[in-house]
Design a protein around this motif. Structure first.
Motif, mmCIF file in Angstrom:
data_model
loop_
_atom_site.group_PDB
_atom_site.id
_atom_site.type_symbol
_atom_site.label_atom_id
_atom_site.label_comp_id
_atom_site.label_asym_id
_atom_site.label_seq_id
_atom_site.Cartn_x
_atom_site.Cartn_y
_atom_site.Cartn_z
ATOM 1 N N ILE A 115 0.977 -1.105 0.083
ATOM 2 C CA ILE A 115 -0.067 0.035 -0.011
ATOM 3 C C ILE A 115 0.820 1.260 -0.001
ATOM 4 O O ILE A 115 0.588 2.253 -0.772
ATOM 5 C CB ILE A 115 -0.989 0.059 1.062
ATOM 6 N N ALA A 116 1.984 1.234 1.032
ATOM 7 C CA ALA A 116 2.935 2.371 0.837
ATOM 8 C C ALA A 116 3.383 2.603 -0.599
ATOM 9 O O ALA A 116 3.662 3.753 -0.850
ATOM 10 C CB ALA A 116 4.115 2.045 1.717
ATOM 11 N N GLU A 117 3.816 1.462 -1.270
ATOM 12 C CA GLU A 117 4.278 1.632 -2.744
ATOM 13 C C GLU A 117 3.251 2.344 -3.647
ATOM 14 O O GLU A 117 3.578 3.325 -4.396
ATOM 15 C CB GLU A 117 4.971 0.530 -3.267
ATOM 16 N N GLU A 118 2.095 1.800 -3.450
ATOM 17 C CA GLU A 118 1.078 2.522 -4.028
ATOM 18 C C GLU A 118 0.831 3.884 -4.061
ATOM 19 O O GLU A 118 0.488 4.746 -4.902
ATOM 20 C CB GLU A 118 -0.524 1.730 -3.814
ATOM 21 N N LEU A 119 0.884 4.315 -2.649
ATOM 22 C CA LEU A 119 0.703 5.627 -2.157
ATOM 23 C C LEU A 119 1.645 6.598 -2.779
ATOM 24 O O LEU A 119 1.677 7.746 -2.806
ATOM 25 C CB LEU A 119 0.387 6.066 -0.790
ATOM 26 N N ALA A 120 2.991 6.009 -2.810
ATOM 27 C CA ALA A 120 3.936 6.903 -2.981
ATOM 28 C C ALA A 120 4.310 7.407 -4.497
ATOM 29 O O ALA A 120 3.505 6.983 -5.417
ATOM 30 C CB ALA A 120 5.297 6.082 -2.702
#
Length: 120
Positions: A115-120
């Protein structure tokens, strides 16, 4: 004309609007299937923002707090209000708990990192 013209609408009277990043985090968290005790759980936004305290929902909610605190400039009280009117100390506890779970459970950590990669 308002019924009470002497009362002007102030910023305090206007409906709350959360930073778009927090809404995006809530949506991203709810799109994922979360590992818990060998099963995958899908969490609905109303569950994430609601008062239910079952462990699968609380864990996902904690991940949402952690992501919002790391990836938005929002303060802890703003994050708490966006997640159903919670107190800033609840957000602090949830962030710490999320970090503990990520250390103990690689599958949970992988989901949060995705999810963090998706948000970045």
């Amino acid at each position: 004309m308002t019924p009470f013209p002497e009362i002007e609408a102030t910023d305090e009277c206007k409906p709350q609007r959360w930073p778009p990043a927090i809404d995006g985090i809530i949506k991203a968290v709810c799109r994922r299937a979360w590992p818990y005790q060998g099963m995958e759980h899908q969490i609905m936004p109303r569950q994430l923002l609601g008062q239910q305290r079952s462990q699968p929902i609380a864990r996902v909610r904690h991940a949402g707090y952690w992501l919002a605190s790391k990836y938005t400039p929002a303060s802890l009280p703003v994050i708490g209000r966006a997640f159903g009117g919670r107190d800033h100390t609840t957000i602090i506890h949830g962030c710490r708990r999320c970090e503990e779970i990520m250390v103990a459970e690689p599958a949970f950590r992988a989901t949060v990192e995705a999810i963090a990669e998706e948000l970045a």
